[in-house]
Design a protein around this motif. Structure first.
Motif, PDB file in Angstrom:
ATOM      1  N   ILE A  65     -18.917 -11.999 -29.301  1.00  0.00           N
ATOM      2  CA  ILE A  65     -19.840 -12.732 -28.433  1.00  0.00           C
ATOM      3  C   ILE A  65     -21.211 -12.079 -28.526  1.00  0.00           C
ATOM      4  O   ILE A  65     -21.381 -10.917 -28.160  1.00  0.00           O
ATOM      5  N   PHE A  66     -22.193 -12.823 -29.026  1.00  0.00           N
ATOM      6  CA  PHE A  66     -23.530 -12.265 -29.220  1.00  0.00           C
ATOM      7  C   PHE A  66     -24.547 -12.811 -28.224  1.00  0.00           C
ATOM      8  O   PHE A  66     -25.722 -12.473 -28.288  1.00  0.00           O
TER       9      PHE A  66
ATOM     10  N   LYS B  92     -20.230 -25.353 -30.404  1.00  0.00           N
ATOM     11  CA  LYS B  92     -19.462 -25.318 -31.636  1.00  0.00           C
ATOM     12  C   LYS B  92     -18.971 -23.893 -31.885  1.00  0.00           C
ATOM     13  O   LYS B  92     -19.629 -22.918 -31.516  1.00  0.00           O
ATOM     14  N   GLY B  93     -17.811 -23.786 -32.503  1.00  0.00           N
ATOM     15  CA  GLY B  93     -17.268 -22.482 -32.849  1.00  0.00           C
ATOM     16  C   GLY B  93     -16.412 -22.610 -34.098  1.00  0.00           C
ATOM     17  O   GLY B  93     -16.372 -23.666 -34.737  1.00  0.00           O
TER      18      GLY B  93
ATOM     19  N   LEU C 214     -18.066 -17.517 -32.768  1.00  0.00           N
ATOM     20  CA  LEU C 214     -19.181 -18.434 -32.561  1.00  0.00           C
ATOM     21  C   LEU C 214     -19.924 -18.724 -33.854  1.00  0.00           C
ATOM     22  O   LEU C 214     -20.781 -19.602 -33.898  1.00  0.00           O
ATOM     23  N   GLN C 215     -19.599 -17.968 -34.904  1.00  0.00           N
ATOM     24  CA  GLN C 215     -20.241 -18.139 -36.200  1.00  0.00           C
ATOM     25  C   GLN C 215     -19.182 -18.078 -37.282  1.00  0.00           C
ATOM     26  O   GLN C 215     -18.139 -17.437 -37.107  1.00  0.00           O
TER      27      GLN C 215
ATOM     28  N   GLU D 101     -17.554 -16.747 -40.855  1.00  0.00           N
ATOM     29  CA  GLU D 101     -17.407 -15.357 -41.274  1.00  0.00           C
ATOM     30  C   GLU D 101     -18.676 -14.781 -41.892  1.00  0.00           C
ATOM     31  O   GLU D 101     -19.012 -13.634 -41.681  1.00  0.00           O
ATOM     32  N   GLY D 102     -19.406 -15.585 -42.655  1.00  0.00           N
ATOM     33  CA  GLY D 102     -20.612 -15.082 -43.298  1.00  0.00           C
ATOM     34  C   GLY D 102     -21.636 -14.567 -42.319  1.00  0.00           C
ATOM     35  O   GLY D 102     -22.321 -13.591 -42.568  1.00  0.00           O
ATOM     36  N   TYR D 103     -21.730 -15.232 -41.158  1.00  0.00           N
ATOM     37  CA  TYR D 103     -22.690 -14.811 -40.152  1.00  0.00           C
ATOM     38  C   TYR D 103     -22.303 -13.464 -39.541  1.00  0.00           C
ATOM     39  O   TYR D 103     -23.157 -12.682 -39.167  1.00  0.00           O
ATOM     40  N   ALA D 104     -21.027 -13.220 -39.435  1.00  0.00           N
ATOM     41  CA  ALA D 104     -20.564 -12.034 -38.709  1.00  0.00           C
ATOM     42  C   ALA D 104     -20.896 -10.739 -39.431  1.00  0.00           C
ATOM     43  O   ALA D 104     -20.856  -9.675 -38.850  1.00  0.00           O
ATOM     44  N   LYS D 105     -21.247 -10.834 -40.739  1.00  0.00           N
ATOM     45  CA  LYS D 105     -21.441  -9.628 -41.527  1.00  0.00           C
ATOM     46  C   LYS D 105     -22.912  -9.251 -41.681  1.00  0.00           C
ATOM     47  O   LYS D 105     -23.227  -8.329 -42.428  1.00  0.00           O
ATOM     48  N   VAL D 106     -23.818  -9.952 -41.038  1.00  0.00           N
ATOM     49  CA  VAL D 106     -25.226  -9.626 -41.194  1.00  0.00           C
ATOM     50  C   VAL D 106     -25.583  -8.437 -40.314  1.00  0.00           C
ATOM     51  O   VAL D 106     -24.961  -8.193 -39.290  1.00  0.00           O
TER      52      VAL D 106
END
Length: 277
Positions: free
Chosen positions: A178-179, A189-190, A205-206, A208-213
């Protein structure tokens, strides 16, 4: 039978002193009281109405637009508490009852609560509940890992935020995923992060690609998501002070972050700035 708790197009068949009698295709009738009869509606015409039950449990039609239909979730305001339970504003002249037996925690007047609206089988009345578990199932899951889904935030636990997934299943967004601040009753959306062997769903909430930034890139993503069109008028030629003013980071940090986001195909470089992909 006329279906309770939904919008439907019905045919006007007979004007009476009390209103217009409407029929469905099977010939079942319901009264549309005079105060709801649209100007110009004649016998033989059609009108879209919402059907519920009146104080004597008779089906009644209205042209009012409620906030929620049967078998749906909504975040509603408690108008008053009575010996029967909590009465919530659902956008109709008649309020929605949430009996005490259907309250997970005792509700208070003047507060909003997420509820599920259903038709009571014994009375045919629309009723609200926030005992959500019995309306959600982990059997025959209709989702898979990585899938984008509609979420409705039900509440919170020590682990994170509980959500209804596509209105069918229950899932959990862990605190670590949770950001931003989430509110009970919020729709968003999730993504399905993990489908566990027992049918439980881990959500994000994002994708997988978003989670690694890294954190600076996440700041840029959050800024992009907060704009109406996902566009930010900043680029590698922008004035360093403008970048610092909008993002609280140096130009060097900004360029490194957007470079990483571009490589991950999370943004696109367009004339005058960057855009969420």
């Amino acid at each position: 039978m006329i279906e309770i708790g939904t919008f439907q197009n019905l045919k006007a068949v007979r004007a009476t002193p009390h209103g217009m009698v409407l029929h469905n295709e099977e010939g079942d009738d319901v009264l549309l009281p005079n105060k709801y009869v649209p100007e110009g509606l004649q016998e033989g015409g059609e009108v879209e109405v919402f059907v519920y039950t009146d104080s004597e449990d008779w089906p009644i039609a209205t042209t009012q637009r409620p906030f929620v239909q049967r078998d749906q979730y909504a975040n509603l305001l408690v108008k008053e508490i009575s010996p029967l339970g909590a009465w919530m504003d659902m956008g109709l002249d008649k309020d929605l009852l949430v009996p005490f037996s259907e309250q997970d925690l005792r509700m208070e007047a003047g507060k909003y609560y997420p509820v599920y609206v259903y038709v009571d089988e014994e009375t045919d009345r629309l009723v609200g509940s926030n005992r959500f578990r019995r309306f959600l199932s982990q059997d025959n899951l209709a989702v898979e890992e990585g899938q984008e889904v509609d979420l409705f935030i039900l509440g919170f636990s020590d682990l994170g935020a509980k959500a209804a997934v596509n209105g069918l299943h229950e899932g959990l967004i862990f605190k670590s995923d949770i950001f931003r601040t989430l509110q009970p009753g919020e729709r968003l959306k999730g993504f399905v992060k993990t489908v566990r062997p027992d049918g439980k769903l881990d959500l994000a909430l994002q994708p997988e690609g978003y989670a690694k930034v890294e954190p600076n890139a996440e700041t840029i993503l959050a800024k992009l998501r907060s704009t109406a069109n996902g566009f930010l008028a900043l680029h590698d030629k922008s004035d360093p002070e403008l970048i610092r003013e909008q993002l609280q980071m140096s130009k060097k940090t900004f360029k490194k972050a957007i470079g990483g986001l571009y490589k991950q195909q999370l943004i696109e470089l367009v004339d005058g700035g960057i855009r969420l992909k």
